[in-house]
Write a protein that holds these residues in place. Structure first.
Motif, PDB file in Angstrom:
ATOM      1  N   GLY A  16       0.800  -1.209   0.000  1.00 42.66           N
ATOM      2  CA  GLY A  16       0.000   0.000   0.000  1.00 42.66           C
ATOM      3  C   GLY A  16       0.837   1.264   0.000  1.00 42.66           C
ATOM      4  O   GLY A  16       2.075   1.216  -0.103  1.00 42.66           O
ATOM      5  N   SER A  17       0.140   2.389   0.116  1.00 40.57           N
ATOM      6  CA  SER A  17       0.794   3.694   0.045  1.00 40.57           C
ATOM      7  C   SER A  17       0.330   4.589   1.183  1.00 40.57           C
ATOM      8  O   SER A  17      -0.786   4.443   1.696  1.00 40.57           O
ATOM      9  N   LEU A  18       1.204   5.511   1.557  1.00 36.48           N
ATOM     10  CA  LEU A  18       0.879   6.579   2.490  1.00 36.48           C
ATOM     11  C   LEU A  18       1.598   7.832   2.041  1.00 36.48           C
ATOM     12  O   LEU A  18       2.681   7.748   1.439  1.00 36.48           O
ATOM     13  N   ARG A  19       1.016   8.980   2.360  1.00 33.42           N
ATOM     14  CA  ARG A  19       1.714  10.233   2.136  1.00 33.42           C
ATOM     15  C   ARG A  19       1.841  10.968   3.469  1.00 33.42           C
ATOM     16  O   ARG A  19       0.841  11.300   4.106  1.00 33.42           O
ATOM     17  N   LEU A  20       3.085  11.182   3.861  1.00 28.12           N
ATOM     18  CA  LEU A  20       3.362  11.949   5.064  1.00 28.12           C
ATOM     19  C   LEU A  20       3.502  13.421   4.711  1.00 28.12           C
ATOM     20  O   LEU A  20       4.014  13.770   3.648  1.00 28.12           O
ATOM     21  N   SER A  21       3.054  14.261   5.619  1.00 27.04           N
ATOM     22  CA  SER A  21       3.203  15.705   5.461  1.00 27.04           C
ATOM     23  C   SER A  21       3.940  16.258   6.669  1.00 27.04           C
ATOM     24  O   SER A  21       3.842  15.713   7.768  1.00 27.04           O
ATOM     25  N   CYS A  22       4.653  17.329   6.437  1.00 24.07           N
ATOM     26  CA  CYS A  22       5.357  18.013   7.515  1.00 24.07           C
ATOM     27  C   CYS A  22       5.142  19.508   7.334  1.00 24.07           C
ATOM     28  O   CYS A  22       5.649  20.098   6.375  1.00 24.07           O
ATOM     29  N   THR A  69       8.981   9.220  -2.635  1.00 25.94           N
ATOM     30  CA  THR A  69       9.250  10.489  -3.296  1.00 25.94           C
ATOM     31  C   THR A  69       9.103  11.627  -2.298  1.00 25.94           C
ATOM     32  O   THR A  69       8.045  11.755  -1.655  1.00 25.94           O
ATOM     33  N   ILE A  70      10.153  12.419  -2.168  1.00 28.52           N
ATOM     34  CA  ILE A  70      10.097  13.601  -1.317  1.00 28.52           C
ATOM     35  C   ILE A  70       9.811  14.817  -2.184  1.00 28.52           C
ATOM     36  O   ILE A  70      10.309  14.931  -3.310  1.00 28.52           O
ATOM     37  N   SER A  71       8.984  15.698  -1.681  1.00 29.73           N
ATOM     38  CA  SER A  71       8.658  16.922  -2.410  1.00 29.73           C
ATOM     39  C   SER A  71       8.359  18.027  -1.400  1.00 29.73           C
ATOM     40  O   SER A  71       8.207  17.757  -0.201  1.00 29.73           O
ATOM     41  N   ARG A  72       8.307  19.246  -1.875  1.00 30.14           N
ATOM     42  CA  ARG A  72       8.007  20.348  -0.974  1.00 30.14           C
ATOM     43  C   ARG A  72       7.203  21.402  -1.701  1.00 30.14           C
ATOM     44  O   ARG A  72       7.336  21.567  -2.917  1.00 30.14           O
ATOM     45  N   ASP A  73       6.380  22.099  -0.937  1.00 28.92           N
ATOM     46  CA  ASP A  73       5.608  23.228  -1.444  1.00 28.92           C
ATOM     47  C   ASP A  73       5.961  24.412  -0.556  1.00 28.92           C
ATOM     48  O   ASP A  73       5.440  24.545   0.557  1.00 28.92           O
ATOM     49  N   ASN A  74       6.864  25.254  -1.039  1.00 27.80           N
ATOM     50  CA  ASN A  74       7.335  26.357  -0.219  1.00 27.80           C
ATOM     51  C   ASN A  74       6.245  27.385   0.045  1.00 27.80           C
ATOM     52  O   ASN A  74       6.279  28.089   1.062  1.00 27.80           O
ATOM     53  N   ALA A  75       5.263  27.476  -0.835  1.00 27.21           N
ATOM     54  CA  ALA A  75       4.152  28.410  -0.612  1.00 27.21           C
ATOM     55  C   ALA A  75       3.304  27.971   0.581  1.00 27.21           C
ATOM     56  O   ALA A  75       2.683  28.801   1.245  1.00 27.21           O
ATOM     57  N   LYS A  76       3.299  26.664   0.835  1.00 25.65           N
ATOM     58  CA  LYS A  76       2.529  26.117   1.953  1.00 25.65           C
ATOM     59  C   LYS A  76       3.407  25.746   3.133  1.00 25.65           C
ATOM     60  O   LYS A  76       2.917  25.195   4.126  1.00 25.65           O
ATOM     61  N   VAL A  79       6.533  19.959   3.522  1.00 23.12           N
ATOM     62  CA  VAL A  79       7.296  18.943   2.812  1.00 23.12           C
ATOM     63  C   VAL A  79       6.528  17.629   2.920  1.00 23.12           C
ATOM     64  O   VAL A  79       5.852  17.371   3.913  1.00 23.12           O
ATOM     65  N   TYR A  80       6.628  16.824   1.877  1.00 21.40           N
ATOM     66  CA  TYR A  80       5.864  15.589   1.792  1.00 21.40           C
ATOM     67  C   TYR A  80       6.801  14.399   1.588  1.00 21.40           C
ATOM     68  O   TYR A  80       7.896  14.529   1.049  1.00 21.40           O
ATOM     69  N   LEU A  81       6.324  13.235   1.980  1.00 21.22           N
ATOM     70  CA  LEU A  81       6.988  11.985   1.648  1.00 21.22           C
ATOM     71  C   LEU A  81       5.915  11.022   1.167  1.00 21.22           C
ATOM     72  O   LEU A  81       5.124  10.525   1.961  1.00 21.22           O
ATOM     73  N   GLN A  82       5.889  10.808  -0.142  1.00 21.70           N
ATOM     74  CA  GLN A  82       4.976   9.837  -0.730  1.00 21.70           C
ATOM     75  C   GLN A  82       5.653   8.474  -0.681  1.00 21.70           C
ATOM     76  O   GLN A  82       6.755   8.302  -1.216  1.00 21.70           O
ATOM     77  N   MET A  83       4.998   7.525  -0.044  1.00 23.66           N
ATOM     78  CA  MET A  83       5.577   6.196   0.143  1.00 23.66           C
ATOM     79  C   MET A  83       4.680   5.173  -0.548  1.00 23.66           C
ATOM     80  O   MET A  83       3.512   5.004  -0.163  1.00 23.66           O
ATOM     81  N   ASN A  84       5.214   4.528  -1.560  1.00 23.46           N
ATOM     82  CA  ASN A  84       4.490   3.509  -2.317  1.00 23.46           C
ATOM     83  C   ASN A  84       5.133   2.151  -2.119  1.00 23.46           C
ATOM     84  O   ASN A  84       6.288   2.047  -1.688  1.00 23.46           O
TER      85      ASN A  84
END
Length: 123
Positions: A16-22, A69-76, A79-84
């Motif tokens: 499965g998958s999860l998306r973590l947010s920070c 996959t790590i990503s970030r939204d500087n406007a918000k 930072v995210y970690l999409q885990m598949n």
């Protein structure tokens, strides 16, 4: 000071998958490389992934390449970690952290840490 709050952890079946947010607050978020670390039961905390302040550079521990996959939204300020394709061995408390050191994978370089979010992968 930078305050970091993780969310998105939980229980998921293998595959499965999860998306973590920070979510970050405090000093300018864009000044920092952001990283994700994890600590499994009975083990030391280890580096998982990092992303540069612009988001153009990413770095992963070998065991998660192609799945996380790590990503970030500087406007918000997030930072995210999409885990598949999650595996039971990915079970751990996941922490996000911030460092002024560019693209560091070294825990001691990270100045600010969140409280962690539990990820449990069942087989």
């Amino acid at each position: 000071q930078v305050q970091l709050v993780e969310s998105g952890g939980g229980l998921v079946q293998a595959g499965g998958s999860l998306r973590l947010s920070c979510a970050a607050s405090g000093r300018t978020f864009v000044d920092y490389t952001m990283g994700w670390f994890r600590q499994a039961p009975g083990k030391e905390r280890e580096f998982v992934a990092a992303i540069s302040w612009r988001g153009g550079n990413t770095y992963y521990v070998d065991s998660v390449k192609g799945r996380f996959t790590i990503s970030r939204d500087n406007a918000k300020n997030t930072v995210y970690l999409q885990m598949n394709s999650l595996k039971p061995e990915n079970t751990a408390v996941y922490y996000c952290a911030a460092t002024p050191v560019t693209m560091s994978a070294t825990q001691n370089d990270y100045l600010y840490w969140g409280q962690g979010t539990q990820v449990t992968v069942s087989s």
